[in-house]
Design a protein around this motif. Sequence first.
Motif, PDB file in Angstrom:
ATOM      1  N   LEU A  90       0.860  -1.189   0.000  1.00  0.00           N
ATOM      2  CA  LEU A  90       0.000   0.000   0.000  1.00  0.00           C
ATOM      3  C   LEU A  90       0.898   1.242   0.000  1.00  0.00           C
ATOM      4  O   LEU A  90       1.693   1.441   0.915  1.00  0.00           O
ATOM      5  CB  LEU A  90      -0.923  -0.023   1.228  1.00  0.00           C
ATOM      6  N   THR A  91       0.742   2.031  -1.045  1.00  0.00           N
ATOM      7  CA  THR A  91       1.773   3.016  -1.381  1.00  0.00           C
ATOM      8  C   THR A  91       1.278   4.450  -1.332  1.00  0.00           C
ATOM      9  O   THR A  91       0.167   4.746  -1.786  1.00  0.00           O
ATOM     10  CB  THR A  91       2.261   2.705  -2.829  1.00  0.00           C
ATOM     11  N   THR A  92       2.115   5.332  -0.804  1.00  0.00           N
ATOM     12  CA  THR A  92       1.937   6.753  -1.086  1.00  0.00           C
ATOM     13  C   THR A  92       3.309   7.335  -1.431  1.00  0.00           C
ATOM     14  O   THR A  92       4.267   7.201  -0.677  1.00  0.00           O
ATOM     15  CB  THR A  92       1.260   7.535   0.075  1.00  0.00           C
ATOM     16  N   LEU A  93       3.402   7.893  -2.614  1.00  0.00           N
ATOM     17  CA  LEU A  93       4.665   8.466  -3.102  1.00  0.00           C
ATOM     18  C   LEU A  93       4.351   9.829  -3.713  1.00  0.00           C
ATOM     19  O   LEU A  93       4.343   9.991  -4.927  1.00  0.00           O
ATOM     20  CB  LEU A  93       5.308   7.539  -4.136  1.00  0.00           C
ATOM     21  N   ALA A  94       4.037  10.770  -2.843  1.00  0.00           N
ATOM     22  CA  ALA A  94       3.631  12.084  -3.334  1.00  0.00           C
ATOM     23  C   ALA A  94       4.463  13.169  -2.662  1.00  0.00           C
ATOM     24  O   ALA A  94       4.917  13.002  -1.524  1.00  0.00           O
ATOM     25  CB  ALA A  94       2.149  12.312  -3.047  1.00  0.00           C
ATOM     26  N   ILE A 129      11.827  -8.501  -8.596  1.00  0.00           N
ATOM     27  CA  ILE A 129      11.948  -7.529  -9.675  1.00  0.00           C
ATOM     28  C   ILE A 129      10.574  -6.877  -9.842  1.00  0.00           C
ATOM     29  O   ILE A 129       9.539  -7.531  -9.733  1.00  0.00           O
ATOM     30  CB  ILE A 129      12.498  -8.116 -10.994  1.00  0.00           C
ATOM     31  N   LYS A 130      10.610  -5.577 -10.066  1.00  0.00           N
ATOM     32  CA  LYS A 130       9.382  -4.765 -10.066  1.00  0.00           C
ATOM     33  C   LYS A 130       9.308  -4.012 -11.387  1.00  0.00           C
ATOM     34  O   LYS A 130      10.330  -3.532 -11.879  1.00  0.00           O
ATOM     35  CB  LYS A 130       9.456  -3.819  -8.857  1.00  0.00           C
ATOM     36  N   THR A 131       8.102  -3.892 -11.935  1.00  0.00           N
ATOM     37  CA  THR A 131       7.979  -3.317 -13.278  1.00  0.00           C
ATOM     38  C   THR A 131       8.345  -1.838 -13.336  1.00  0.00           C
ATOM     39  O   THR A 131       9.143  -1.430 -14.187  1.00  0.00           O
ATOM     40  CB  THR A 131       6.535  -3.448 -13.815  1.00  0.00           C
ATOM     41  N   SER A 132       7.749  -1.028 -12.430  1.00  0.00           N
ATOM     42  CA  SER A 132       7.720   0.410 -12.692  1.00  0.00           C
ATOM     43  C   SER A 132       7.705   1.233 -11.417  1.00  0.00           C
ATOM     44  O   SER A 132       7.397   0.724 -10.338  1.00  0.00           O
ATOM     45  CB  SER A 132       6.437   0.761 -13.465  1.00  0.00           C
ATOM     46  N   THR A 133       7.981   2.495 -11.579  1.00  0.00           N
ATOM     47  CA  THR A 133       7.908   3.404 -10.430  1.00  0.00           C
ATOM     48  C   THR A 133       6.492   3.946 -10.247  1.00  0.00           C
ATOM     49  O   THR A 133       6.165   4.493  -9.203  1.00  0.00           O
ATOM     50  CB  THR A 133       8.841   4.606 -10.635  1.00  0.00           C
ATOM     51  N   GLY A 134       5.681   3.831 -11.291  1.00  0.00           N
ATOM     52  CA  GLY A 134       4.359   4.476 -11.279  1.00  0.00           C
ATOM     53  C   GLY A 134       4.461   5.894 -11.828  1.00  0.00           C
ATOM     54  O   GLY A 134       3.454   6.581 -11.975  1.00  0.00           O
ATOM     55  N   LYS A 135       5.670   6.341 -12.123  1.00  0.00           N
ATOM     56  CA  LYS A 135       5.858   7.718 -12.606  1.00  0.00           C
ATOM     57  C   LYS A 135       6.198   7.759 -14.101  1.00  0.00           C
ATOM     58  O   LYS A 135       6.286   8.839 -14.681  1.00  0.00           O
ATOM     59  CB  LYS A 135       6.992   8.420 -11.837  1.00  0.00           C
ATOM     60  N   PRO A 178       4.345  -6.144  -9.928  1.00  0.00           N
ATOM     61  CA  PRO A 178       3.845  -5.155 -10.885  1.00  0.00           C
ATOM     62  C   PRO A 178       3.429  -3.912 -10.098  1.00  0.00           C
ATOM     63  O   PRO A 178       2.886  -4.026  -9.000  1.00  0.00           O
ATOM     64  CB  PRO A 178       2.634  -5.841 -11.520  1.00  0.00           C
ATOM     65  N   ALA A 179       3.683  -2.753 -10.648  1.00  0.00           N
ATOM     66  CA  ALA A 179       3.342  -1.508  -9.944  1.00  0.00           C
ATOM     67  C   ALA A 179       3.128  -0.398 -10.952  1.00  0.00           C
ATOM     68  O   ALA A 179       3.766  -0.364 -12.005  1.00  0.00           O
ATOM     69  CB  ALA A 179       4.461  -1.117  -8.984  1.00  0.00           C
ATOM     70  N   GLY A 180       2.232   0.489 -10.609  1.00  0.00           N
ATOM     71  CA  GLY A 180       1.991   1.654 -11.456  1.00  0.00           C
ATOM     72  C   GLY A 180       0.709   1.497 -12.251  1.00  0.00           C
ATOM     73  O   GLY A 180       0.617   0.636 -13.129  1.00  0.00           O
ATOM     74  N   GLY A 181      -0.294   2.274 -11.912  1.00  0.00           N
ATOM     75  CA  GLY A 181      -1.534   2.297 -12.686  1.00  0.00           C
ATOM     76  C   GLY A 181      -2.478   1.137 -12.429  1.00  0.00           C
ATOM     77  O   GLY A 181      -3.459   0.975 -13.156  1.00  0.00           O
ATOM     78  N   ILE A 182      -2.226   0.326 -11.407  1.00  0.00           N
ATOM     79  CA  ILE A 182      -3.146  -0.795 -11.115  1.00  0.00           C
ATOM     80  C   ILE A 182      -4.226  -0.268 -10.183  1.00  0.00           C
ATOM     81  O   ILE A 182      -3.948   0.100  -9.046  1.00  0.00           O
ATOM     82  CB  ILE A 182      -2.390  -1.978 -10.467  1.00  0.00           C
ATOM     83  N   ARG A 183      -5.450  -0.195 -10.698  1.00  0.00           N
ATOM     84  CA  ARG A 183      -6.494   0.530  -9.958  1.00  0.00           C
ATOM     85  C   ARG A 183      -7.740  -0.311  -9.640  1.00  0.00           C
ATOM     86  O   ARG A 183      -8.505   0.065  -8.774  1.00  0.00           O
ATOM     87  CB  ARG A 183      -7.003   1.731 -10.790  1.00  0.00           C
ATOM     88  N   THR A 184      -7.986  -1.402 -10.392  1.00  0.00           N
ATOM     89  CA  THR A 184      -9.278  -2.077 -10.222  1.00  0.00           C
ATOM     90  C   THR A 184      -9.118  -3.506  -9.704  1.00  0.00           C
ATOM     91  O   THR A 184      -8.112  -4.176  -9.944  1.00  0.00           O
ATOM     92  CB  THR A 184     -10.049  -2.146 -11.559  1.00  0.00           C
ATOM     93  N   GLY A 218       2.098  -3.319  -6.309  1.00  0.00           N
ATOM     94  CA  GLY A 218       2.419  -1.968  -5.853  1.00  0.00           C
ATOM     95  C   GLY A 218       1.329  -1.028  -6.304  1.00  0.00           C
ATOM     96  O   GLY A 218       1.128  -0.841  -7.508  1.00  0.00           O
ATOM     97  N   ALA A 219       0.591  -0.451  -5.345  1.00  0.00           N
ATOM     98  CA  ALA A 219      -0.561   0.355  -5.759  1.00  0.00           C
ATOM     99  C   ALA A 219      -0.951   1.361  -4.687  1.00  0.00           C
ATOM    100  O   ALA A 219      -0.933   1.058  -3.500  1.00  0.00           O
ATOM    101  CB  ALA A 219      -1.748  -0.559  -6.051  1.00  0.00           C
ATOM    102  N   SER A 220      -1.343   2.540  -5.161  1.00  0.00           N
ATOM    103  CA  SER A 220      -1.782   3.571  -4.219  1.00  0.00           C
ATOM    104  C   SER A 220      -3.299   3.629  -4.114  1.00  0.00           C
ATOM    105  O   SER A 220      -3.839   4.089  -3.117  1.00  0.00           O
ATOM    106  CB  SER A 220      -1.227   4.934  -4.649  1.00  0.00           C
ATOM    107  N   SER A 221      -4.009   3.179  -5.173  1.00  0.00           N
ATOM    108  CA  SER A 221      -5.470   3.361  -5.112  1.00  0.00           C
ATOM    109  C   SER A 221      -6.264   2.128  -5.542  1.00  0.00           C
ATOM    110  O   SER A 221      -7.419   2.255  -5.934  1.00  0.00           O
ATOM    111  CB  SER A 221      -5.866   4.575  -5.960  1.00  0.00           C
TER     112      SER A 221
HETATM  113  O1  LIG Z   1       5.365   1.506  -6.424  1.00  0.00           O
HETATM  114  C1  LIG Z   1       4.208   1.816  -6.533  1.00  0.00           C
HETATM  115  C2  LIG Z   1       3.696   2.774  -7.506  1.00  0.00           C
HETATM  116  O2  LIG Z   1       4.335   3.999  -7.404  1.00  0.00           O
HETATM  117  C3  LIG Z   1       2.233   2.971  -7.326  1.00  0.00           C
HETATM  118  O3  LIG Z   1       1.712   3.506  -8.478  1.00  0.00           O
HETATM  119  P1  LIG Z   1       0.184   4.009  -8.521  1.00  0.00           P
HETATM  120  O4  LIG Z   1       0.157   5.266  -7.710  1.00  0.00           O
HETATM  121  O5  LIG Z   1      -0.070   4.236  -9.976  1.00  0.00           O
HETATM  122  O6  LIG Z   1      -0.672   2.952  -7.940  1.00  0.00           O
END
Ligand SMILES: O=C[C@H](O)COP(=O)(O)O
Length: 318
Positions: free
Chosen positions: A56-60, A217-223, A255-261, A289-292
């Motif tokens: 559960l992520t917050t990277l803001a 190994i992780k796909t992405s930063t989400g950025k 996997p991380a970044g953009g996973i929302r549903t 890896g997901a924030s929402s």
């Molecule tokens: O490592 C986790 C990601 O930064 C989260 O990405 P997200 O905010 O698109 O879920």
Amino acid sequence: MSARNPGIPLDLEWVSKVRVNTQAVLKRAQQIQGRNKNKKQWQAAWLLRAVTCIDLTTLAGDDTPGNVHRLCMKATQPVRTDLLKSMDMHNEGVTTAAVCVYPSRVADAVKSLKAANSSLPVASVATGFPAGQTPLKARLEEVRMAVEDGAMEIDIVINRTLALTGQWEAVYDEVCQFREACGEAHMKSILAVGELGTYTNVYKASLVAMMAGSDFIKTSTGKESVNATYPVAIVMVRAIRDYFLKTGHKVGFKPAGGIRTAKESLVWLTLMKEELGDEWLSPHLFRLGASSLLADIERQIYHYVTGHYAAYHQMPMA
Ligand SMILES: O=C[C@H](O)COP(=O)(O)O
């Protein structure tokens, strides 16, 4: 987590022989997306499984001790107790796998979890996240400081400049140094696949990161503009499988970044089950890896239990 991947000496011959069949990868990714047919209680059980695998992520930029505290509380109790009771899961200790924050917020997260008497691990991104464009000395120091503040997991970013220019030996050396700086903390290596150009590069980067001792190994930063996609995941999990077959070491996938549903989380679980088997369906080898994402999963569980959908405000962050 399971026994750690100790890494192996860099095998450049293996890396140089890598070729990826793009059409086959795309076809397989399509198949996987059509696979998830679990219904009713099976689907609810899978959704709970997905919850336990979430970082559960917050990277803001505007993260504060307050919102990090709320995140930690949500991580310790990710699904409303009344819903868990209806599923007879309220005594199962359902939590997310970890919370994931920036290095400067690690101490806040550790403090909140400690106050809540929770042993949930804090993961910290590091090494100049997300771009990795800071001097190596600073990137290493950042890892050490996050560990000193209590991070038990470190999500490093690999150096895309080196990867894109084919300097795999230098990528390997840096990741080895990050692993050493992590000490006992488990290391997830973010490849930032959206910036690696080709599937062949993604496969090579996966191999080199594992050879250098990555626990995940992780796909992405989400950025990045392209983050976790199913085709890229097929490439990475096949690298994990090949590395396991050759070395006997199991490496996790995030996997991380953009996973929302909730629906996407089920596809990810299906992909892991079909490509790597049941062992890769638990938090020691699989993370989302997901924030929402959590809000939608909780909403689907609410629907399973009550027969109707909740408004998002009925599934508060904490
Ligand atoms: O490592 C986790 C990601 O930064 C989260 O990405 P997200 O905010 O698109 O879920």
